[in-house]
Design a protein around this motif. Structure first.
Motif, PDB file in Angstrom:
ATOM      1  N   GLN A  39       0.859  -1.287  -0.072  1.00 14.00           N
ATOM      2  CA  GLN A  39       0.023  -0.080  -0.010  1.00 14.00           C
ATOM      3  C   GLN A  39       0.898   1.357  -0.058  1.00 14.00           C
ATOM      4  N   THR A  40       1.868   1.116   0.634  1.00 11.70           N
ATOM      5  CA  THR A  40       2.740   2.391   0.745  1.00 11.70           C
ATOM      6  C   THR A  40       3.463   2.472  -0.680  1.00 11.70           C
ATOM      7  N   ALA A  41       3.843   1.546  -1.267  1.00  7.09           N
ATOM      8  CA  ALA A  41       4.462   1.427  -2.782  1.00  7.09           C
ATOM      9  C   ALA A  41       3.215   2.222  -3.815  1.00  7.09           C
ATOM     10  N   VAL A  42       2.171   1.664  -3.733  1.00  5.82           N
ATOM     11  CA  VAL A  42       1.032   2.177  -4.493  1.00  5.82           C
ATOM     12  C   VAL A  42       0.889   3.954  -4.144  1.00  5.82           C
ATOM     13  N   VAL A  43       0.808   4.343  -2.934  1.00  2.00           N
ATOM     14  CA  VAL A  43       0.577   5.621  -2.677  1.00  2.00           C
ATOM     15  C   VAL A  43       1.993   6.335  -3.244  1.00  2.00           C
ATOM     16  N   LEU A  44       3.328   5.845  -3.079  1.00  2.00           N
ATOM     17  CA  LEU A  44       4.255   6.673  -3.584  1.00  2.00           C
ATOM     18  C   LEU A  44       4.291   6.689  -5.181  1.00  2.00           C
ATOM     19  N   ILE A  45       3.803   5.532  -5.797  1.00  2.85           N
ATOM     20  CA  ILE A  45       3.801   5.678  -7.293  1.00  2.85           C
ATOM     21  C   ILE A  45       2.578   6.596  -7.687  1.00  2.85           C
ATOM     22  N   ILE A  46       1.514   6.685  -7.241  1.00  2.00           N
ATOM     23  CA  ILE A  46       0.584   7.579  -7.522  1.00  2.00           C
ATOM     24  C   ILE A  46       0.865   8.872  -7.230  1.00  2.00           C
ATOM     25  N   SER A  47       1.382   9.060  -6.080  1.00  2.00           N
ATOM     26  CA  SER A  47       1.894  10.584  -5.881  1.00  2.00           C
ATOM     27  C   SER A  47       2.890  10.943  -7.092  1.00  2.00           C
ATOM     28  N   ALA A  48       3.755  10.162  -7.324  1.00  3.04           N
ATOM     29  CA  ALA A  48       4.823  10.457  -8.480  1.00  3.04           C
ATOM     30  C   ALA A  48       4.029  10.972  -9.789  1.00  3.04           C
ATOM     31  N   LEU A  49       2.986   9.947 -10.018  1.00  2.00           N
ATOM     32  CA  LEU A  49       2.253  10.024 -11.135  1.00  2.00           C
ATOM     33  C   LEU A  49       1.646  11.649 -11.308  1.00  2.00           C
ATOM     34  N   LEU A  50       0.862  11.811 -10.078  1.00  2.00           N
ATOM     35  CA  LEU A  50       0.223  12.982 -10.069  1.00  2.00           C
ATOM     36  C   LEU A  50       1.265  14.295 -10.225  1.00  2.00           C
ATOM     37  N   ALA A  51       2.380  14.129  -9.553  1.00  6.22           N
ATOM     38  CA  ALA A  51       3.165  15.045  -9.730  1.00  6.22           C
ATOM     39  C   ALA A  51       3.755  15.487 -11.064  1.00  6.22           C
ATOM     40  N   VAL A  52       3.861  14.217 -11.809  1.00  5.28           N
ATOM     41  CA  VAL A  52       4.321  14.440 -13.302  1.00  5.28           C
ATOM     42  C   VAL A  52       3.180  15.118 -14.082  1.00  5.28           C
ATOM     43  N   LEU A  53       2.032  14.588 -13.633  1.00  2.26           N
ATOM     44  CA  LEU A  53       0.758  15.168 -14.427  1.00  2.26           C
ATOM     45  C   LEU A  53       0.614  16.771 -14.224  1.00  2.26           C
ATOM     46  N   MET A  54       0.956  16.803 -12.870  1.00  3.94           N
ATOM     47  CA  MET A  54       0.656  18.322 -12.582  1.00  3.94           C
ATOM     48  C   MET A  54       1.666  19.266 -13.204  1.00  3.94           C
ATOM     49  N   THR A  55       2.978  18.648 -13.348  1.00  2.00           N
ATOM     50  CA  THR A  55       4.041  19.430 -13.905  1.00  2.00           C
ATOM     51  C   THR A  55       3.816  19.813 -15.268  1.00  2.00           C
ATOM     52  N   LEU A  56       3.150  18.705 -16.012  1.00  2.00           N
ATOM     53  CA  LEU A  56       2.965  18.724 -17.329  1.00  2.00           C
ATOM     54  C   LEU A  56       1.813  19.799 -17.667  1.00  2.00           C
ATOM     55  N   ILE A  57       0.734  19.854 -16.868  1.00  3.23           N
ATOM     56  CA  ILE A  57      -0.341  20.603 -16.816  1.00  3.23           C
ATOM     57  C   ILE A  57       0.289  22.132 -16.794  1.00  3.23           C
ATOM     58  N   ASP A  58       1.001  22.385 -15.708  1.00  2.00           N
ATOM     59  CA  ASP A  58       1.416  23.712 -15.293  1.00  2.00           C
ATOM     60  C   ASP A  58       2.285  24.267 -16.506  1.00  2.00           C
ATOM     61  N   SER A  59       3.438  23.271 -16.966  1.00  2.36           N
ATOM     62  CA  SER A  59       3.980  23.631 -18.109  1.00  2.36           C
ATOM     63  C   SER A  59       3.133  24.142 -19.320  1.00  2.36           C
ATOM     64  N   GLY A  60       2.340  23.287 -19.752  1.00  2.00           N
ATOM     65  CA  GLY A  60       1.442  23.596 -20.913  1.00  2.00           C
ATOM     66  C   GLY A  60       0.614  24.922 -20.672  1.00  2.00           C
ATOM     67  N   ALA A  61      -0.010  25.198 -19.314  1.00  2.00           N
ATOM     68  CA  ALA A  61      -0.497  26.308 -19.237  1.00  2.00           C
ATOM     69  C   ALA A  61       0.416  27.650 -19.209  1.00  2.00           C
ATOM     70  N   LEU A  62       1.645  27.348 -18.528  1.00  2.00           N
ATOM     71  CA  LEU A  62       2.521  28.367 -18.793  1.00  2.00           C
ATOM     72  C   LEU A  62       3.028  28.648 -20.490  1.00  2.00           C
ATOM     73  N   ALA A  63       3.272  27.767 -21.029  1.00  2.97           N
ATOM     74  CA  ALA A  63       3.564  28.047 -22.592  1.00  2.97           C
ATOM     75  C   ALA A  63       2.361  28.681 -23.190  1.00  2.97           C
ATOM     76  N   LEU A  64       1.019  28.040 -23.135  1.00  2.00           N
ATOM     77  CA  LEU A  64      -0.198  28.872 -23.619  1.00  2.00           C
ATOM     78  C   LEU A  64      -0.326  30.431 -23.218  1.00  2.00           C
ATOM     79  N   VAL A  65      -0.105  30.448 -22.102  1.00  2.00           N
ATOM     80  CA  VAL A  65      -0.135  32.094 -21.334  1.00  2.00           C
ATOM     81  C   VAL A  65       1.086  32.824 -22.245  1.00  2.00           C
ATOM     82  N   ASP A  66       2.073  32.114 -22.448  1.00  2.00           N
ATOM     83  CA  ASP A  66       3.254  32.837 -23.082  1.00  2.00           C
ATOM     84  C   ASP A  66       3.028  33.128 -24.553  1.00  2.00           C
TER      85      ASP A  66
END
Length: 70
Positions: A39-66
Motif C-alpha cells: 500500500q505504501t508503494a502504491v501511494v508513492l507511485i500514484i503521488s509521483a504520477l500525479l506530480a508529473v501530471l501536474m508539472t505537465l499541465i502547469d508547463s502547458g498552461a505556462l506555454a499557452l499564456v506565453d
C-alpha cells in the motif's frame, strides 16, 4: 466514620493514563508488513504520477499564456 471513608477514597489507586494507552494499544489490529509495504508503494507511485501530471499541465498552461501574451 466520615474520616475513614475519605481516607479509603484517597487510598484507591486511579488508573494511570499510560495504563489506559497500553490497553487501547493492544486492541489495535495492525496490517501485515507485506500489505502495508504494498500500500505504501502504491501511494508513492500514484503521488509521483500525479506530480508529473501536474508539472505537465502547469508547463502547458505556462506555454499557452506565453503564446497569448506575445
Amino acid at each position: 466514620m466520615a474520616d475513614s471513608a475519605k481516607t479509603q477514597k484517597r487510598k484507591e489507586k486511579k488508573p494511570s493514563f499510560v495504563d489506559g494507552v497500553q490497553k487501547e494499544w493492544k486492541k489495535i489490529s495492525w496490517l501485515p508488513k507485506e500489505r502495508a509495504g504494498r500500500q505504501t508503494a502504491v501511494v508513492l507511485i500514484i503521488s509521483a504520477l500525479l506530480a508529473v501530471l501536474m508539472t505537465l499541465i502547469d508547463s502547458g498552461a505556462l506555454a499557452l499564456v506565453d503564446v497569448i501574451m506575445r
